[in-house]
Design a protein around this motif. Structure first.
Motif, PDB file in Angstrom:
ATOM      1  N   UNK A 164       0.832  -1.215   0.000  1.00  0.00           N
ATOM      2  CA  UNK A 164       0.000   0.000   0.000  1.00  0.00           C
ATOM      3  C   UNK A 164       0.861   1.257   0.000  1.00  0.00           C
ATOM      4  N   UNK A 165       1.948   1.262   0.815  1.00  0.00           N
ATOM      5  CA  UNK A 165       2.826   2.436   0.847  1.00  0.00           C
ATOM      6  C   UNK A 165       3.492   2.657  -0.500  1.00  0.00           C
ATOM      7  N   UNK A 166       3.891   1.562  -1.152  1.00  0.00           N
ATOM      8  CA  UNK A 166       4.533   1.699  -2.455  1.00  0.00           C
ATOM      9  C   UNK A 166       3.550   2.211  -3.500  1.00  0.00           C
ATOM     10  N   UNK A 167       2.329   1.692  -3.476  1.00  0.00           N
ATOM     11  CA  UNK A 167       1.335   2.178  -4.435  1.00  0.00           C
ATOM     12  C   UNK A 167       1.047   3.662  -4.218  1.00  0.00           C
ATOM     13  N   UNK A 168       0.958   4.082  -2.972  1.00  0.00           N
ATOM     14  CA  UNK A 168       0.739   5.504  -2.676  1.00  0.00           C
ATOM     15  C   UNK A 168       1.955   6.342  -3.054  1.00  0.00           C
ATOM     16  N   UNK A 169       3.150   5.768  -2.906  1.00  0.00           N
ATOM     17  CA  UNK A 169       4.376   6.507  -3.192  1.00  0.00           C
ATOM     18  C   UNK A 169       4.763   6.539  -4.650  1.00  0.00           C
ATOM     19  N   UNK A 170       4.031   5.815  -5.503  1.00  0.00           N
ATOM     20  CA  UNK A 170       4.340   5.776  -6.935  1.00  0.00           C
ATOM     21  C   UNK A 170       3.131   6.263  -7.739  1.00  0.00           C
ATOM     22  N   UNK A 171       2.647   7.480  -7.460  1.00  0.00           N
ATOM     23  CA  UNK A 171       1.456   7.971  -8.164  1.00  0.00           C
ATOM     24  C   UNK A 171       1.720   8.127  -9.650  1.00  0.00           C
ATOM     25  N   UNK A 172       0.769   7.682 -10.435  1.00  0.00           N
ATOM     26  CA  UNK A 172       0.902   7.812 -11.880  1.00  0.00           C
ATOM     27  C   UNK A 172       1.765   6.751 -12.528  1.00  0.00           C
ATOM     28  N   UNK A 173       2.365   5.861 -11.736  1.00  0.00           N
ATOM     29  CA  UNK A 173       3.203   4.784 -12.283  1.00  0.00           C
ATOM     30  C   UNK A 173       2.363   3.514 -12.418  1.00  0.00           C
ATOM     31  N   UNK A 174       2.656   2.726 -13.435  1.00  0.00           N
ATOM     32  CA  UNK A 174       1.961   1.445 -13.629  1.00  0.00           C
ATOM     33  C   UNK A 174       2.946   0.296 -13.476  1.00  0.00           C
ATOM     34  N   UNK A 175       2.418  -0.850 -13.000  1.00  0.00           N
ATOM     35  CA  UNK A 175       3.234  -2.024 -12.716  1.00  0.00           C
ATOM     36  C   UNK A 175       2.905  -3.123 -13.719  1.00  0.00           C
ATOM     37  N   UNK A 176       3.957  -3.808 -14.192  1.00  0.00           N
ATOM     38  CA  UNK A 176       3.759  -4.931 -15.102  1.00  0.00           C
ATOM     39  C   UNK A 176       4.850  -5.962 -14.828  1.00  0.00           C
TER      40      UNK A 176
ATOM     41  N   UNK B 241      10.755  -2.588   6.136  1.00  0.00           N
ATOM     42  CA  UNK B 241      10.343  -1.239   6.508  1.00  0.00           C
ATOM     43  C   UNK B 241      10.507  -0.215   5.412  1.00  0.00           C
ATOM     44  N   UNK B 242      10.965  -0.659   4.229  1.00  0.00           N
ATOM     45  CA  UNK B 242      11.199   0.276   3.136  1.00  0.00           C
ATOM     46  C   UNK B 242      10.162   0.088   2.028  1.00  0.00           C
ATOM     47  N   UNK B 243       9.988   1.133   1.207  1.00  0.00           N
ATOM     48  CA  UNK B 243       9.074   1.086   0.074  1.00  0.00           C
ATOM     49  C   UNK B 243       9.634   1.968  -1.029  1.00  0.00           C
ATOM     50  N   UNK B 244       8.929   2.024  -2.156  1.00  0.00           N
ATOM     51  CA  UNK B 244       9.352   2.854  -3.283  1.00  0.00           C
ATOM     52  C   UNK B 244       8.594   4.178  -3.274  1.00  0.00           C
ATOM     53  N   UNK B 245       9.233   5.220  -3.804  1.00  0.00           N
ATOM     54  CA  UNK B 245       8.569   6.524  -3.908  1.00  0.00           C
ATOM     55  C   UNK B 245       9.038   7.231  -5.164  1.00  0.00           C
ATOM     56  N   UNK B 246       8.080   7.790  -5.885  1.00  0.00           N
ATOM     57  CA  UNK B 246       8.357   8.589  -7.086  1.00  0.00           C
ATOM     58  C   UNK B 246       8.058  10.046  -6.749  1.00  0.00           C
ATOM     59  N   UNK B 247       9.049  10.906  -6.924  1.00  0.00           N
ATOM     60  CA  UNK B 247       8.858  12.325  -6.636  1.00  0.00           C
ATOM     61  C   UNK B 247       9.325  13.153  -7.823  1.00  0.00           C
ATOM     62  N   UNK B 248       8.751  14.342  -7.949  1.00  0.00           N
ATOM     63  CA  UNK B 248       9.125  15.232  -9.042  1.00  0.00           C
ATOM     64  C   UNK B 248       9.743  16.506  -8.483  1.00  0.00           C
TER      65      UNK B 248
END
Length: 523
Positions: free
Chosen positions: A79-91, A154-161
């Motif tokens: 959930x944290x990763x999905x929230x931290x990667x807004x606009x990104x898609x997974x495949x 305890x870590x997750x992914x995040x996309x920031x601009x």
């Protein structure tokens, strides 16, 4: 105990036994065998892996977590990763599905994972998905590395601009807010053009507090430069309040910094309309022009600040009859006193005795004949033609007749007295103004004018401003049209702040002096 009693007890005991068995979800009927609840079929590990990745791709964190052997921990990280990667898609592209024997308890599935970031940029990695039997079902062996190999507990992914756009900022470095200084900001924005840069982005490993601990992939921003307008928010706000309180008459105020020429405020009230008349509208300057006339007298050898001059209530000079306000008369007084009291008869007589070019030459010291090209705005300073005849010079000496000036130009006059030389005006720091500063005031003239303008406040026509701390200036009541109407002016400076206030058809200088008090009181 008799037989009848004994049979009742046994029957009661039998009934109790049946009740317990029913509560245990198994009922015995005569002739039936006990039937256990059917266990679900075991799903193949490859299918579990497919379902897990499908749930991740569709954003179903709960469904994906339920397919792992640690649903709570997995759900939180997913959930944290999905929230931290807004606009990104997974495949995920699965490799060969494993063939497992009946006695196998663990296996692995290879996959090529791609996060497609906003803008279509891919973030790829190879994954090895572990599975194990738990409660006789295949489950994904949970680890944050399932989402990316560099993730730890305890870590997750995040996309920031990162924004790369420049901004239009004021002299304090803050972005110019909507509605700020509308008289000039529209033309400023046209002058500076678009301030768009190329934004940057970053995909990071972040801890539970959202702090980046590693950068996985990034694109550096290509920033556009910000542009600074010299306007000061506090000065602009005070200027706007000052002109707004005037009411029905058009009112305008221009303020600038004498030491640098930077424009600090340009304000107009609603009665002025949409045109920036404070910058290029020409009006009779009235007695504010006596600063120029006094300079012409001082530089032309006609008088010093202490030279006695006559100040009758009325005087006929050449073919013109000149009258003081309410026909006041002072007799013979030093020039500085006639200046402070704004004696029209004194200054008209001085101008009558000057050469035709004396006033334009004196006006040039104050920038009133200069042609500045200030980036972001269109400006004019004044129209000061030679006065070829005595009647023309009589009117010109008190800022009437053909003498014209703008509020912008008269603010430069005040700044020149404060600075000793006309500063080159500027509004956009990154774009220099075109035009040369006039020559400095000749020796002694600036000090004489400063003293005379100080006396206007301490004992002259602007005594209402004496409580505002070191103000020096000059009032002006300028007749126009058929002579029955008058503009109200005040020009002056305090410290490193010079300004001009004009109330169109204000009747007298008093309304401009009142607006000046509001302005200075708001600083």
């Amino acid at each position: 105990m008799n037989k009848r009693t004994k049979r009742w007890v046994l029957a009661g005991g039998g009934a109790a036994a049946v009740t317990v068995i029913v509560a245990g979800v198994l009922v015995l009927w005569p002739g039936d065998d006990p039937v256990a609840e059917k266990k679900p079929d075991r799903v193949a590990p490859g299918v579990v892996a497919q379902r897990f990745f499908t749930a991740l791709a569709s954003g179903q964190a709960g469904q994906a977590a339920a397919l792992t052997d640690a649903a709570d921990a997995a759900g939180a990280v997913i959930a944290r990763t999905q929230q931290g990667m807004p606009g990104a898609t997974f495949h995920a592209q699965l490799g060969r599905l494993p063939q497992v024997t009946d006695d196998a308890t663990t296996t692995e599935v290879d996959a090529d994972v791609t996060w497609t970031l906003p803008g279509g940029v891919p973030l790829k990695h190879a994954a090895k998905l572990g599975l194990r039997l738990a409660d006789d079902q295949w489950r994904v062996r949970w680890s944050p590395a399932v989402l990316h190999p560099q993730l730890a507990e305890g870590q997750s992914l995040a996309y920031t601009t990162t924004s790369a756009d420049g901004a239009l900022v004021d002299r304090t470095g803050q972005p110019v807010p909507p509605g700020f200084a509308p008289v000039v900001l529209d033309s400023v924005r046209q002058a500076v053009g678009a301030l768009n840069g190329t934004p940057g982005w970053q995909v990071s490993v972040v801890d539970q507090a959202g702090v980046a601990v590693a950068v996985l992939q990034e694109q550096k921003a290509q920033a556009a430069k910000s542009v600074t307008v010299t306007l000061d928010p506090k000065t602009q706000a005070a200027a706007q309040v000052a002109v707004d309180q005037v009411g029905g008459q058009a009112a305008m105020l221009v303020a600038l910094q004498p030491s640098t020429g930077e424009i600090l405020a340009v304000a107009q009230n609603a009665a002025t309309g949409n045109d920036p008349l404070a910058l290029y509208g020409h009006y009779e300057p009235g007695s504010t022009f006596k600063v120029v006339t006094a300079t012409a007298a001082l530089t032309g050898g006609l008088a010093t600040a202490d030279t006695p001059v006559a100040c009758p209530g009325k005087a006929t000079i050449g073919t013109r009859q000149i009258t003081n306000d309410d026909s006041f008369e002072l007799g013979t007084v030093p020039l500085h006193r006639a200046f402070a009291a704004s004696c029209n008869t004194s200054f008209s007589q001085l101008a009558a005795d000057m050469p035709a070019t004396a006033l334009p030459q004196a006006a040039a010291y104050f920038g009133l004949t200069s042609d500045f090209t200030v980036a972001g705005i269109t400006t004019n300073t004044g129209k000061i033609p030679p006065a070829e005849s005595v009647p023309a010079r009589v009117e010109a000496g008190i800022g009437q007749g053909e003498m014209q000036a703008t509020p912008f130009g008269m603010a430069l006059v005040a700044a020149t007295v404060a600075n000793g030389r006309t500063p080159v005006p500027q509004l956009i720091r990154e774009i220099p103004t075109e035009g040369q500063a006039p020559a400095a005031l000749p020796g002694g003239v600036a000090n004489a004018l400063r003293s005379m303008m100080g006396e206007v406040v301490t004992g002259g026509t602007a005594r209402e401003l004496a409580g505002y701390g070191g103000v020096r200036g000059k009032t002006g009541t300028a007749q126009f049209g058929d002579g029955t109407q008058s503009h109200g002016w005040f020009i002056g400076y305090r410290g490193d702040l010079a300004f001009a206030v004009l109330v169109v058809n204000g009747g007298s200088s008093k309304v401009a002096v009142a607006a000046t008090g509001t302005f200075l009181g708001g600083l």
